[in-house]
Motif scaffolding. Structure first.
Motif, PDB file in Angstrom:
ATOM      1  N   TYR A  37     -17.872   2.045  -1.295  1.00  0.00           N
ATOM      2  CA  TYR A  37     -17.780   2.457   0.111  1.00  0.00           C
ATOM      3  C   TYR A  37     -16.771   1.629   0.908  1.00  0.00           C
ATOM      4  O   TYR A  37     -16.502   1.918   2.067  1.00  0.00           O
ATOM      5  N   LYS A  38     -16.196   0.572   0.303  1.00  0.00           N
ATOM      6  CA  LYS A  38     -15.282  -0.294   1.061  1.00  0.00           C
ATOM      7  C   LYS A  38     -13.884   0.314   1.053  1.00  0.00           C
ATOM      8  O   LYS A  38     -13.022  -0.065   0.256  1.00  0.00           O
ATOM      9  N   ILE A  39     -13.661   1.280   1.941  1.00  0.00           N
ATOM     10  CA  ILE A  39     -12.393   2.008   1.912  1.00  0.00           C
ATOM     11  C   ILE A  39     -11.680   2.001   3.264  1.00  0.00           C
ATOM     12  O   ILE A  39     -10.716   2.726   3.461  1.00  0.00           O
ATOM     13  N   ALA A  40     -12.133   1.172   4.201  1.00  0.00           N
ATOM     14  CA  ALA A  40     -11.455   1.107   5.499  1.00  0.00           C
ATOM     15  C   ALA A  40     -10.164   0.317   5.365  1.00  0.00           C
ATOM     16  O   ALA A  40     -10.017  -0.511   4.467  1.00  0.00           O
ATOM     17  N   SER A  41      -9.218   0.589   6.262  1.00  0.00           N
ATOM     18  CA  SER A  41      -7.983  -0.179   6.239  1.00  0.00           C
ATOM     19  C   SER A  41      -7.355  -0.237   7.621  1.00  0.00           C
ATOM     20  O   SER A  41      -7.653   0.586   8.480  1.00  0.00           O
ATOM     21  N   ASP A  42      -6.485  -1.238   7.791  1.00  0.00           N
ATOM     22  CA  ASP A  42      -5.789  -1.354   9.073  1.00  0.00           C
ATOM     23  C   ASP A  42      -4.442  -0.644   9.012  1.00  0.00           C
ATOM     24  O   ASP A  42      -3.766  -0.529  10.023  1.00  0.00           O
ATOM     25  N   SER A  43      -4.044  -0.177   7.840  1.00  0.00           N
ATOM     26  CA  SER A  43      -2.761   0.524   7.787  1.00  0.00           C
ATOM     27  C   SER A  43      -2.934   1.874   7.112  1.00  0.00           C
ATOM     28  O   SER A  43      -3.708   2.024   6.165  1.00  0.00           O
ATOM     29  N   ARG A  44      -2.208   2.850   7.635  1.00  0.00           N
ATOM     30  CA  ARG A  44      -2.298   4.217   7.134  1.00  0.00           C
ATOM     31  C   ARG A  44      -1.841   4.285   5.684  1.00  0.00           C
ATOM     32  O   ARG A  44      -2.430   5.011   4.876  1.00  0.00           O
ATOM     33  N   GLU A  45      -0.808   3.497   5.334  1.00  0.00           N
ATOM     34  CA  GLU A  45      -0.241   3.555   3.976  1.00  0.00           C
ATOM     35  C   GLU A  45      -1.246   3.081   2.932  1.00  0.00           C
ATOM     36  O   GLU A  45      -1.275   3.594   1.810  1.00  0.00           O
ATOM     37  N   SER A  46      -2.078   2.100   3.295  1.00  0.00           N
ATOM     38  CA  SER A  46      -3.030   1.567   2.307  1.00  0.00           C
ATOM     39  C   SER A  46      -4.081   2.579   1.906  1.00  0.00           C
ATOM     40  O   SER A  46      -4.846   2.351   0.971  1.00  0.00           O
TER      41      SER A  46
END
Lengths: 492, 249
Positions: free
Chosen positions: B88-97
């Motif tokens: 479930y750890k799929i958040a990111s601060d960048s769109r590309e990631s």
């Protein structure tokens, strides 16, 4: 009345619908309405042929749907409004006017349904306004104080008392109906899962039934039972959530958080079956994607045992608390007569004493073989709308336990062919909030040319408006939560 | 009173103590993994079946900002190249990631700037805007405050007024009818302020990328601080993403 009579999920050919001239159409529909039928749709059968419309009325006593067509002169899209005599048609006529440029002559309250800033009858729409000494207006929204969907509310008040509440929606309008025509098969199920995120199962069930009926697909009993069990999961989860909401609104934090804890158990059970806490991905055309097995059944049963045991203790506490009952009883009343006139559906209608439940009146899927009990309460107030949900949780739990102990064998998927040409279908499903209707028509190549969705909220928002009359404005949150309506489902 | 205490005892201890290592049902569809296998000759079934155009091939890539986490691609793939895990750890601060390729095992969040961390690290108040959200993401955001997830323990809270908020959380693809209200709400938040996008619809339009009723100009004009993918995102995805971003234990 002159009409084509069909049943829930019974395919028919478009050519079987009688198309009458304007005055015969108005007479025929009026006759149906005077027989106590309820309108579920008023729109063109082909989106591009706007001068030919159909009216769909349902007859709860004989489980039938009456479809009557009307052909209008292309340059004169007008008819005498039914709404003065039959207020239940009011909003359907507004929708027809907004989407296809019809003019319902003598309509008592033509207003926007989804579009903002539209011109109706040559002038921009104005909210009703109460005038006089010491009256005041309260405007709320579209963004509300909480993690909820947007909508605009105008209260006309004198002191604490609300004299009129006008609800202006459409902020969530994403064009779902139009997208249903243009998108591919693999996108439509995902789209129907996103009509309202709290009724994923209900809307997807109705959508899959539409496609399966158009393609003459038979669903195995096991798949039908899994669908119904999932639908009852959704009902229990959202009823727990709603009861938690009303408990929170009367300041009973421990009750609210207890309901919330049980809801987690229920939606996590759904995730054990299909991987999503809301049942996304479970439905496919021709059946279901995921099956019960020994392992998940064992876990789900043990979760539900906790729910069954704890919910009765929590209900007992809530419904014997004098403080809560004082707030619930005689607040936001919609009596049976009014509820019938405005065509309330689902749990709100049952809380006003109307015997309506699509699972019983228009049985579909597994409910044809394994019926559920109809529950109604007479008082039409917040108490009834809360208590009914508690009772429906018990009934849904009974249904689920019964089904999961007696699952029939069989495949869970059937093959789906291509859709029949020039056909139509009406699919009715009782979601947790009430009656969900999906209606579709195909052209000579089997391509869908019209797709209409009616969420129960479309009928019931007006019920909330009327519930607020002569009610203190401070009771609005409680009344609102007791109806628990969808913005996204209305706005589409 | 006695009955209330009994209810409290009945509650037991439902809170998820270790949000970093909670386990989700094995069917839960989180981070997809792309196996190090070559695709069958000229096979493009995953691309054709994907309802939201989230997949491209040669090499296979899945954009979690577009993905609605339905199992269609996994089902369609003849070589079992794509499969979903319950990560479930799929958040990111960048769109590309958010673009998953062969070899992507984790998606991580870079720490926020020191200024942001010093301002919001111990207390972060958010104003949620539903701009065409179907109520799925909204339900999961509400679940954050229940007794299981209890996001309040990290000093994160949803508030009623944008004036009281440190940032906004957007759900839904932003409909034309909500475009103006979204802007007004963001303007009412005092500086410094952040924008978090919740769910596939907010990040890319998701299934509504094909709709003519959306107006996404606001997202092009403003910097997005955090992307929380999912349809809807699991509450733990949100918690994990925020804690990493704010660099909390």
């Amino acid at each position: 009345m002159i009409s084509l009579q069909v049943q829930n999920n019974q395919p028919f050919r478009i050519d079987e619908i009688p198309f009458l001239n304007k005055s015969d159409f108005v007479d025929s529909v009026s006759e149906g309405l005077s027989n106590g039928f309820r309108m579920i749709g008023l729109f063109p059968a082909d989106k591009n042929v706007t001068h030919k419309i159909i009216s769909l009325l349902i007859d709860p006593d004989f489980s039938s749907i009456h479809i009557t067509g009307g052909e209008f002169p292309k340059d004169k899209l007008e008819f005498e409004s039914f709404a003065n005599q039959y207020p239940q048609t009011n909003y359907f006529e507004c929708e027809l006017a907004e989407n296809y440029g019809y003019e319902p002559i003598g309509h008592p309250w033509l207003r926007p349904v989804r579009k903002q800033n539209i011109i109706l009858g040559n002038k921009p729409y104005q909210f009703y306004k109460l005038e006089g000494d010491e009256v005041h207006e309260v405007a709320v929204g579209p963004i509300h104080a909480g993690v909820i969907e947007p909508g605009h509310f105008r209260f006309q008040c004198h002191g604490e008392l609300v004299y009129h509440l006008e609800i202006n929606l459409g902020y969530q309008h994403r064009g779902v109906e139009a997208m249903m025509l243009d998108t591919k098969n693999n996108q439509r199920v995902v789209l129907s899962e996103s009509i309202t995120g709290d009724t994923v199962i209900g809307h997807t069930y109705a959508h899959c039934s539409v496609i399966e009926s158009l393609t003459d697909t038979q669903i195995s009993l096991r798949a039908q039972v899994i669908r119904s069990v999932a639908e009852e999961f959704e009902r229990i989860a959202m009823h727990l959530s709603g009861l938690g909401g009303v408990a929170n609104d009367v300041g009973l934090a421990i009750v609210s958080s207890s309901y919330g804890r049980l809801r987690t158990l229920v939606i996590n059970s759904l995730a054990l079956l299909c991987g999503s806490r809301f049942g996304r991905g479970l439905f496919i055309y021709g059946g279901v994607r995921f099956d019960f097995n020994d392992e998940n059944v064992k876990q789900i049963i043990s979760n539900l045992e906790i729910v069954r045991k704890d919910v009765s203790a929590i209900n007992k506490f809530l419904f014997s608390s004098t403080g809560a009952l004082t707030r619930f009883e005689n607040t936001g009343i919609v009596n049976k007569d009014i509820a019938q006139q405005i065509g309330l559906v689902g749990m709100a209608a049952r809380s006003s004493g109307i015997e309506t439940d699509a699972r019983i009146n228009y049985p579909y899927g597994a409910y044809r073989y394994f019926p559920v009990s109809l529950i109604t309460l007479p008082s039409g107030d917040v108490f009834a709308r809360a208590r009914l949900r508690a009772l429906e949780i018990d009934e849904s739990l009974r249904f689920i336990f019964e089904q999961m102990e007696n699952l029939s064998d069989g495949e869970i998927k059937s093959d789906v062919g291509s859709a029949n040409p020039r056909s139509g279908i009406v699919s009715i499903v009782e979601g947790w909030r009430g009656e969900i209707v999906h209606i579709a028509f195909t052209d000579s190549e089997g391509k869908i040319i019209q797709y209409k969705i009616k969420d129960p909220s479309f009928n019931n928002w007006y019920g909330l408006s009327l519930a607020l009359r002569k009610t203190a404005i401070s009771d609005f949150p409680l009344c609102n939560k007791s109806f628990d309506l969808s913005y996204a489902g209305h706005d589409l | 009173m006695i009955d209330a205490i009994k209810l409290r005892i009945l509650q037991g201890d439902p809170i998820i103590h270790d949000v970093r290592n909670a386990s989700l049902p094995k069917l839960f569809r989180g981070l997809p993994v792309i196996e190090n296998k070559s695709c069958a000759n000229e096979c493009s079934r995953c691309v054709e079946i994907c309802p939201t155009n989230a997949i491209s091939i040669n090499p296979v890539k899945i954009d979690l900002g577009l993905c609605v986490f339905c199992p269609l691609c996994e089902e369609a793939c003849p070589g079992k190249v794509i499969h979903f895990t319950n990560e479930y750890k799929i958040a990111s601060d960048s769109r590309e990631s958010l673009i998953v390729t062969n070899g992507t095992n984790t998606i991580s969040v870079e720490k926020a700037s020191e200024k942001i961390r010093s301002y919001f690290g111990r207390s972060l108040k958010l104003r949620q805007i539903s701009a065409g959200g179907c109520n799925g993401c909204e339900l999961e955001l509400n679940a954050l405050s229940n007794v299981n997830f209890d996001i309040g323990r990290y000093g994160i809270e949803f508030v009623a007024s944008p004036r009281h908020a440190d940032g906004i959380v957007i759900t839904g693809p932003i409909t034309q009818n909500m475009a103006k209200a979204t802007e007004i709400c963001y303007d009412a938040v005092p500086y410094p302020k952040i924008i978090i996008l919740i769910g596939t619809c907010a990040i890319s339009g998701g299934i509504f990328q094909y709709s003519e009723e959306t107006q996404r100009k606001f997202l092009e004009e403003n910097k997005i601080d955090l992307f929380i993918p999912g349809c809807p995102p699991h509450p733990l995805t949100f918690i994990h993403g925020l804690l990493d971003w704010l660099d909390k234990k």
